[in-house]
Design a protein around this motif. Structure first.
Motif, PDB file in Angstrom:
ATOM      1  N   ALA A 166       0.840  -1.199   0.000  1.00  0.00           N
ATOM      2  CA  ALA A 166       0.000   0.000   0.000  1.00  0.00           C
ATOM      3  C   ALA A 166       0.878   1.252   0.000  1.00  0.00           C
ATOM      4  O   ALA A 166       0.501   2.288   0.549  1.00  0.00           O
ATOM      5  N   ALA A 167       2.047   1.143  -0.647  1.00  0.00           N
ATOM      6  CA  ALA A 167       3.011   2.249  -0.665  1.00  0.00           C
ATOM      7  C   ALA A 167       2.381   3.541  -1.168  1.00  0.00           C
ATOM      8  O   ALA A 167       2.708   4.631  -0.686  1.00  0.00           O
ATOM      9  N   GLU A 168       1.471   3.428  -2.133  1.00  0.00           N
ATOM     10  CA  GLU A 168       0.838   4.600  -2.737  1.00  0.00           C
ATOM     11  C   GLU A 168      -0.554   4.857  -2.167  1.00  0.00           C
ATOM     12  O   GLU A 168      -1.256   5.748  -2.650  1.00  0.00           O
ATOM     13  N   ALA A 169      -0.959   4.094  -1.153  1.00  0.00           N
ATOM     14  CA  ALA A 169      -2.381   4.028  -0.810  1.00  0.00           C
ATOM     15  C   ALA A 169      -2.720   4.374   0.628  1.00  0.00           C
ATOM     16  O   ALA A 169      -3.807   4.014   1.102  1.00  0.00           O
ATOM     17  N   LEU A 170      -1.850   5.074   1.348  1.00  0.00           N
ATOM     18  CA  LEU A 170      -2.235   5.506   2.686  1.00  0.00           C
ATOM     19  C   LEU A 170      -3.411   6.478   2.568  1.00  0.00           C
ATOM     20  O   LEU A 170      -3.366   7.435   1.801  1.00  0.00           O
ATOM     21  N   PHE A 188       3.721   0.781   3.759  1.00  0.00           N
ATOM     22  CA  PHE A 188       3.481   2.145   3.288  1.00  0.00           C
ATOM     23  C   PHE A 188       4.810   2.803   2.936  1.00  0.00           C
ATOM     24  O   PHE A 188       5.856   2.434   3.480  1.00  0.00           O
ATOM     25  N   SER A 189       4.746   3.790   2.035  1.00  0.00           N
ATOM     26  CA  SER A 189       5.921   4.580   1.669  1.00  0.00           C
ATOM     27  C   SER A 189       5.673   6.045   1.979  1.00  0.00           C
ATOM     28  O   SER A 189       4.564   6.553   1.786  1.00  0.00           O
ATOM     29  N   PHE A 190       6.714   6.723   2.465  1.00  0.00           N
ATOM     30  CA  PHE A 190       6.647   8.156   2.743  1.00  0.00           C
ATOM     31  C   PHE A 190       7.698   8.906   1.937  1.00  0.00           C
ATOM     32  O   PHE A 190       8.271   9.908   2.386  1.00  0.00           O
ATOM     33  N   ASN A 191       7.947   8.413   0.718  1.00  0.00           N
ATOM     34  CA  ASN A 191       8.866   9.079  -0.202  1.00  0.00           C
ATOM     35  C   ASN A 191       8.389  10.510  -0.464  1.00  0.00           C
ATOM     36  O   ASN A 191       7.221  10.844  -0.231  1.00  0.00           O
ATOM     37  N   GLY A 192       9.274  11.343  -0.991  1.00  0.00           N
ATOM     38  CA  GLY A 192       8.979  12.761  -1.159  1.00  0.00           C
ATOM     39  C   GLY A 192       7.774  13.082  -2.010  1.00  0.00           C
ATOM     40  O   GLY A 192       7.189  14.159  -1.875  1.00  0.00           O
ATOM     41  N   ASN A 193       7.372  12.160  -2.896  1.00  0.00           N
ATOM     42  CA  ASN A 193       6.235  12.451  -3.776  1.00  0.00           C
ATOM     43  C   ASN A 193       4.928  11.828  -3.302  1.00  0.00           C
ATOM     44  O   ASN A 193       3.905  11.957  -3.970  1.00  0.00           O
ATOM     45  N   LYS A 194       4.941  11.158  -2.156  1.00  0.00           N
ATOM     46  CA  LYS A 194       3.741  10.472  -1.680  1.00  0.00           C
ATOM     47  C   LYS A 194       2.764  11.445  -1.026  1.00  0.00           C
ATOM     48  O   LYS A 194       3.090  12.594  -0.723  1.00  0.00           O
ATOM     49  N   ILE A 195       1.556  10.957  -0.782  1.00  0.00           N
ATOM     50  CA  ILE A 195       0.503  11.809  -0.227  1.00  0.00           C
ATOM     51  C   ILE A 195       0.868  12.285   1.173  1.00  0.00           C
ATOM     52  O   ILE A 195       0.481  13.353   1.611  1.00  0.00           O
ATOM     53  N   SER A 199      10.183  12.837   3.658  1.00  0.00           N
ATOM     54  CA  SER A 199      11.330  12.991   2.753  1.00  0.00           C
ATOM     55  C   SER A 199      11.699  11.631   2.195  1.00  0.00           C
ATOM     56  O   SER A 199      11.683  11.419   0.992  1.00  0.00           O
ATOM     57  N   SER A 200      12.064  10.721   3.055  1.00  0.00           N
ATOM     58  CA  SER A 200      12.187   9.310   2.694  1.00  0.00           C
ATOM     59  C   SER A 200      11.731   8.525   3.903  1.00  0.00           C
ATOM     60  O   SER A 200      11.821   8.999   5.035  1.00  0.00           O
ATOM     61  N   GLY A 201      11.240   7.331   3.680  1.00  0.00           N
ATOM     62  CA  GLY A 201      10.779   6.540   4.813  1.00  0.00           C
ATOM     63  C   GLY A 201       9.697   5.567   4.412  1.00  0.00           C
ATOM     64  O   GLY A 201       9.153   5.627   3.298  1.00  0.00           O
ATOM     65  N   GLY A 202       9.404   4.662   5.310  1.00  0.00           N
ATOM     66  CA  GLY A 202       8.364   3.675   5.074  1.00  0.00           C
ATOM     67  C   GLY A 202       7.881   3.114   6.399  1.00  0.00           C
ATOM     68  O   GLY A 202       8.379   3.460   7.469  1.00  0.00           O
ATOM     69  N   MET A 203       6.889   2.240   6.312  1.00  0.00           N
ATOM     70  CA  MET A 203       6.313   1.647   7.515  1.00  0.00           C
ATOM     71  C   MET A 203       5.848   0.247   7.203  1.00  0.00           C
ATOM     72  O   MET A 203       5.227  -0.004   6.151  1.00  0.00           O
ATOM     73  N   LEU A 204       6.151  -0.679   8.103  1.00  0.00           N
ATOM     74  CA  LEU A 204       5.619  -2.035   8.041  1.00  0.00           C
ATOM     75  C   LEU A 204       4.572  -2.170   9.130  1.00  0.00           C
ATOM     76  O   LEU A 204       4.814  -1.789  10.284  1.00  0.00           O
ATOM     77  N   VAL A 205       3.394  -2.705   8.781  1.00  0.00           N
ATOM     78  CA  VAL A 205       2.344  -2.922   9.773  1.00  0.00           C
ATOM     79  C   VAL A 205       1.938  -4.391   9.767  1.00  0.00           C
ATOM     80  O   VAL A 205       1.981  -5.066   8.736  1.00  0.00           O
ATOM     81  N   THR A 206       1.539  -4.871  10.920  1.00  0.00           N
ATOM     82  CA  THR A 206       1.123  -6.257  11.068  1.00  0.00           C
ATOM     83  C   THR A 206       0.311  -6.386  12.353  1.00  0.00           C
ATOM     84  O   THR A 206       0.393  -5.523  13.240  1.00  0.00           O
ATOM     85  N   ASN A 207      -0.448  -7.450  12.463  1.00  0.00           N
ATOM     86  CA  ASN A 207      -1.182  -7.726  13.697  1.00  0.00           C
ATOM     87  C   ASN A 207      -0.459  -8.735  14.575  1.00  0.00           C
ATOM     88  O   ASN A 207      -0.982  -9.120  15.629  1.00  0.00           O
ATOM     89  N   ARG A 208       0.718  -9.159  14.150  1.00  0.00           N
ATOM     90  CA  ARG A 208       1.495 -10.134  14.920  1.00  0.00           C
ATOM     91  C   ARG A 208       2.630  -9.445  15.670  1.00  0.00           C
ATOM     92  O   ARG A 208       3.538  -8.875  15.053  1.00  0.00           O
ATOM     93  N   GLN A 209       2.588  -9.530  16.975  1.00  0.00           N
ATOM     94  CA  GLN A 209       3.615  -8.893  17.794  1.00  0.00           C
ATOM     95  C   GLN A 209       4.985  -9.485  17.526  1.00  0.00           C
ATOM     96  O   GLN A 209       5.984  -8.752  17.457  1.00  0.00           O
TER      97      GLN A 209
END
Length: 380
Positions: A166-170, A188-195, A199-209
């Motif tokens: 969902a890099a483009e879909a937050l 998710f992606s937080f690159n400079g052109n994202k919504i 500046s740069s960055g990303g996020m991994l999400v999960t329901n498993r600790q």
């Protein structure tokens, strides 16, 4: 002084508000200039609260998040990983990092995302040759939800875990549920052109600790619990900095406003160009879903105009307006020339006919009108 009419209109520039500096200044005041600190924890909590995911790990890029996600799903050298062909190369590169083989699947013409029919064909064929896919990377292109019900049912039928790109879909939803939370792992992606950008960055999400803990362990060089630096596992320098996470915290406060503006831009273009028969808009939202409309994208009808997407792009460039082609399908990339591919005609056609228009949430109506006027000059 240069006239506003000559200022460059960028495709999707960063759009900062007033709150990001508060978090960044706080990091400076507290000397948290490191890949750890309260902004990182806060940013992860913000994303969890917004998406409903139980755990989040802030990382240096969306690519890093995909890579760690594949590791969590057990992808190893020699494995097959199913992947949309119609996406940015960053979706597939981590498959290669793991020594695995991308297996590309064509799009369907409505959402432009992975085709359920082709997905089933790919899985059944790979099983026939003794190569049951280890994982499926499911992309939401340009922020538009894929046909999740059909795709997830197929993946479940064959017991193939899903990594949701969902890099483009937050900010996008499917059945009133945020994208990024349907797979075993979401990215998710937080690159400079994202919504939303850091500046740069990303996020991994999960329901498993346990997976969140393992992702954090791997992202911070896989240091064993010892009073000295001991390493039994290959690790990575993938953690986001506390400074950039502060930008992300401020951006999260603006996310719904940014989604609203991008959707308004898409609707504005569509209304102003409705009588231009050579131009159509896509991709289409599945019933009951919401796209963040990260980028407004168009297709040209060769029966209605002699202008090609590249000629249109160059004309816009001559007016100091940035546009870009749709993604070139990955099965057409020299890098992946030997990768198995199922279908390809749909995404090939989209690539040949499509263009991304300027869609930044800071665009004014004058900016939008300049783009429309330039399109009319070359398409009509």
């Amino acid at each position: 002084m240069r006239s506003r009419d000559h200022d460059r209109i960028y495709l999707s520039p960063p759009h900062l508000g007033r709150h990001e500096l508060n978090y960044v200044h706080k990091a400076f005041e507290d000397n948290w200039i490191a890949p750890t600190g309260p902004n990182i924890t806060g940013f992860e909590q913000d994303v969890c609260q917004y998406t409903g995911a139980a755990y989040a790990v802030a990382l240096a890029s969306g690519t890093a998040a995909i890579h760690l996600g594949l590791i969590l799903l057990g992808v190893e050298p020699g494995d097959d990983v199913l992947c949309s062909s119609f996406t940015f190369v960053a979706t597939a590169n981590p498959i290669v990092y793991q020594g695995a083989t991308p297996v590309f699947v064509d799009s369907e013409p409505n959402t432009w995302n992975m085709c359920p029919v082709r997905l089933r064909e790919a899985i059944e064929d790979r099983i026939r040759v003794g190569k049951k896919p280890k994982a499926l990377i499911l992309v939401h292109l340009y922020g538009t939800p894929a046909q999740l019900h059909e795709l997830l049912n197929i993946a479940a039928e064959f017991e193939i875990p899903v990594l949701e790109d969902a890099a483009e879909a937050l900010g996008s939803h499917y059945a009133d549920r945020p994208l990024g939370t349907f797979g075993a792992v979401g990215v998710f992606s937080f690159n400079g052109n994202k919504i939303l950008t850091t500046s740069s960055g990303g996020m991994l999400v999960t329901n498993r600790q346990d997976w969140a803990q393992q992702a954090l362990f791997l992202a911070t060089q896989a240091k064993d619990q010892a009073p000295y630096y001991q390493h039994s596992t290959t690790g990575y320098n993938y953690r986001l900095s506390n400074i950039l996470a502060g930008i992300g915290r401020g951006q999260m406060e603006l996310l719904e406003d940014r989604v609203k503006k991008r959707r308004e831009i898409y609707a504005w273009y569509k209304e102003k160009l409705r009588e231009v028969s050579a131009i159509s808009f896509g991709p289409h939202e599945p019933v009951g879903s919401r796209s963040n409309r990260w980028l407004t994208t168009i297709l040209l009808d060769a029966n209605q105009t002699s202008a090609t997407p590249e000629q249109v792009r160059q004309h816009l460039e001559s007016r100091n307006i940035e546009a870009r082609p749709l993604w070139k399908p990955l099965h057409q990339q020299p890098l992946f020339a030997s990768s198995p591919t199922y279908g390809g005609a749909v995404c090939n056609d989209l690539f040949m006919r499509g263009l991304c228009l300027p869609s930044g949430s800071s665009m004014t109506e004058d900016d939008l009108q300049r783009v429309v006027d330039a399109l009319r000059e070359v398409v009509l």
